[in-house]
Design a protein around this motif. Structure first.
Motif, short mmCIF file in Angstrom:
data_model
loop_
_atom_site.label_atom_id
_atom_site.label_comp_id
_atom_site.label_asym_id
_atom_site.label_seq_id
_atom_site.Cartn_x
_atom_site.Cartn_y
_atom_site.Cartn_z
N ALA A 207 43.95 106.27 104.44
CA ALA A 207 42.91 105.48 105.10
C ALA A 207 41.75 105.20 104.14
CB ALA A 207 42.41 106.23 106.34
N ASP A 208 40.92 104.23 104.51
CA ASP A 208 39.72 103.97 103.72
C ASP A 208 38.82 105.20 103.75
OD1 ASP A 208 40.53 101.42 103.12
OD2 ASP A 208 39.53 100.53 104.88
N ARG A 209 38.44 105.64 102.58
CA ARG A 209 37.58 106.83 102.48
C ARG A 209 36.34 106.47 101.67
NH1 ARG A 209 40.43 111.12 99.62
NH2 ARG A 209 42.03 109.67 98.93
N PRO A 210 35.37 105.87 102.29
CA PRO A 210 34.19 105.40 101.54
C PRO A 210 33.41 106.52 100.86
CG PRO A 210 33.81 105.26 103.91
CD PRO A 210 35.27 105.54 103.73
N ASN A 211 33.48 107.74 101.39
CA ASN A 211 32.69 108.84 100.83
C ASN A 211 33.41 109.58 99.71
OD1 ASN A 211 30.45 108.52 102.59
ND2 ASN A 211 31.57 109.58 104.22
N THR A 212 34.74 109.49 99.66
CA THR A 212 35.49 110.32 98.71
C THR A 212 36.53 109.57 97.89
OG1 THR A 212 37.10 110.93 100.43
CG2 THR A 212 35.21 112.39 100.13
N SER A 213 36.66 108.27 98.09
CA SER A 213 37.69 107.53 97.34
C SER A 213 37.41 107.50 95.84
CB SER A 213 37.82 106.10 97.87
OG SER A 213 36.60 105.40 97.73
N PHE A 214 36.13 107.69 95.46
CA PHE A 214 35.78 107.68 94.03
C PHE A 214 36.46 108.82 93.27
CE2 PHE A 214 32.90 110.72 95.92
CZ PHE A 214 32.72 111.69 94.95
N ILE A 215 36.91 109.84 94.00
CA ILE A 215 37.46 111.02 93.34
C ILE A 215 38.72 110.70 92.54
CG2 ILE A 215 38.56 113.26 93.81
CD1 ILE A 215 36.61 113.58 96.14
N TRP A 216 39.51 109.76 93.02
CA TRP A 216 40.74 109.44 92.30
C TRP A 216 40.69 108.05 91.66
CZ3 TRP A 216 43.98 105.42 94.06
CH2 TRP A 216 43.69 104.91 95.32
N GLN A 217 39.50 107.49 91.57
CA GLN A 217 39.33 106.18 90.95
C GLN A 217 38.28 106.28 89.85
OE1 GLN A 217 38.33 103.83 94.41
NE2 GLN A 217 40.46 103.40 94.89
N PRO A 218 38.63 106.84 88.70
CA PRO A 218 37.65 107.02 87.61
C PRO A 218 37.16 105.70 87.05
CG PRO A 218 39.87 107.50 86.84
CD PRO A 218 39.97 107.33 88.33
N ASP A 219 35.92 105.68 86.65
CA ASP A 219 35.32 104.49 86.04
C ASP A 219 34.34 104.95 84.98
OD1 ASP A 219 32.99 105.33 87.33
OD2 ASP A 219 33.35 104.06 89.06
N PRO A 220 33.71 104.04 84.24
CA PRO A 220 32.78 104.46 83.18
C PRO A 220 31.66 105.36 83.66
CG PRO A 220 33.33 102.14 82.92
CD PRO A 220 33.95 102.58 84.22
N PHE A 221 31.23 105.18 84.92
CA PHE A 221 30.16 106.03 85.42
C PHE A 221 30.61 107.49 85.50
CE2 PHE A 221 28.30 102.04 87.01
CZ PHE A 221 26.98 102.24 86.62
N SER A 222 31.90 107.72 85.74
CA SER A 222 32.40 109.09 85.80
C SER A 222 32.16 109.80 84.47
CB SER A 222 33.90 109.09 86.12
OG SER A 222 34.15 108.47 87.35
N PHE A 223 32.43 109.12 83.38
CA PHE A 223 32.25 109.72 82.06
C PHE A 223 30.77 109.90 81.74
CE2 PHE A 223 32.24 109.45 77.32
CZ PHE A 223 32.98 110.61 77.09
#
Length: 315
Positions: A207-223
């Motif tokens: 399902a759409d997880r607006p609060n936690t979907s970033f966990i498995w979608q790395p981007d430059p901000f993660s680094f």
């Protein structure tokens, strides 16, 4: 300031006392001849400004006091003494900027050892994060970050690189890799059990997880965040700012990424699993890189200032 209690072989007492007396930033020198029984020797005590502590400890080790006697160091939380105030003024720099390298190595050695307690914290933190992932609950994710003990081994790796300590590096890497592997494996089994109880489901994961979907979608901000957190974490350790370290713990998605990988693996969602692992590795690399650079900068800073307090005559 720091309080030093030193057990000295009698033949080295004179040299030890002269060293302390000639070191800028020391106060409250006490000598107790023959007071020590195990190991036998004289007891020498003094207080030293944190800025001069690392240099004094290195000089004491040059006298082989750590081999033939003992050196104990304690932080002084509160002291009322004009002499102590004068000693702190004599030592250049600020106490918060000083790095006691022996203390840092000892702390990271303790925190980076693979133990049952460390493994239990890793597993429990990852399981809490798994619940946060499935429920899309940011509070649980933050709680899992705070519980996770992974910064200890990460700091151990950074310290080992800068201090060129291969044994500490190996111990830290083993704790880090085995800890995450055990946590992911245990959380995968936990996820299967929760699914059998009807508490986890693939629908929740997909399902759409607006609060936690970033966990498995790395981007430059993660680094970028990992770099900033690594620098802040090392500064918190070297300056003994434990409150800041808690803030670092809840700013990087290492444990949550491992949890998302475990839950995704339990449902065969390989895309989410690999995305989570990529996030995890990216964050670990960023923290280590920033931590190493921070320690090198601190080491360079204090090396340039070392001559200012290295056994200069006292007024």
């Amino acid at each position: 300031m720091l309080h030093l209690r030193i057990i000295v072989p009698p033949e080295n007492t004179t040299a030890t006392v002269k060293l302390i007396e000639s070191t800028v930033g020391t106060a409250h020198l006490v000598v107790l001849p023959g007071a020590a029984r195990d190991p036998a020797g004289d007891v020498v005590m003094c207080d030293v400004a944190r800025e001069a502590g690392d240099e004094l400890l290195n000089e004491l080790r040059d006298l082989k006091i750590d081999q033939d006697g003992a050196i104990s160091v304690e932080n002084i939380d509160f002291s009322l003494s004009r002499r102590a105030d004068a000693a702190e003024k004599e030592a250049p720099g600020e106490p918060a900027d000083a790095v006691i390298w022996q203390q840092l190595a000892d702390e990271t050695h303790e925190e980076s050892t693979l133990s049952a307690t460390y493994s239990a914290f890793m597993i429990l933190a990852t399981m809490i994060a798994a619940c946060g992932v499935v429920l899309d609950n940011a509070i649980l994710i933050v709680g899992a970050m705070a519980v996770g003990p992974e910064f200890g081994p990460l700091a151990g790796v950074c310290t080992a690189v800068v201090q060129r300590a291969p044994k500490l590096a190996a111990r830290s890497l083993i704790a880090l890799l085995v800890g995450f592997a055990a946590a992911i494996a245990a959380t995968t089994v936990f996820s299967l059990g929760m699914d059998a109880l009807g508490l986890f489901s693939m629908e929740r994961l997909d399902a759409d997880r607006p609060n936690t979907s970033f966990i498995w979608q790395p981007d430059p901000f993660s680094f970028v965040v990992a770099l900033l957190a690594g620098a802040a974490g090392m500064l918190s350790l070297t300056s003994s700012k434990s409150g800041a370290l808690v803030g670092v713990a809840i700013s990087v998605t290492t444990v949550p990424a491992g949890a998302n990988a475990a839950v995704a693996l339990s449902y065969g969602q390989l895309g989410q699993m690999w995305g989570s692992i990529e996030q995890l590795l990216l964050n670990l690399f960023g923290i280590i890189l920033a931590g190493v650079l921070t320690l090198y900068c601190q080491k360079l800073l204090w090396r340039t200032q070392r001559g200012q307090w290295r056994r200069t005559p006292k007024a």
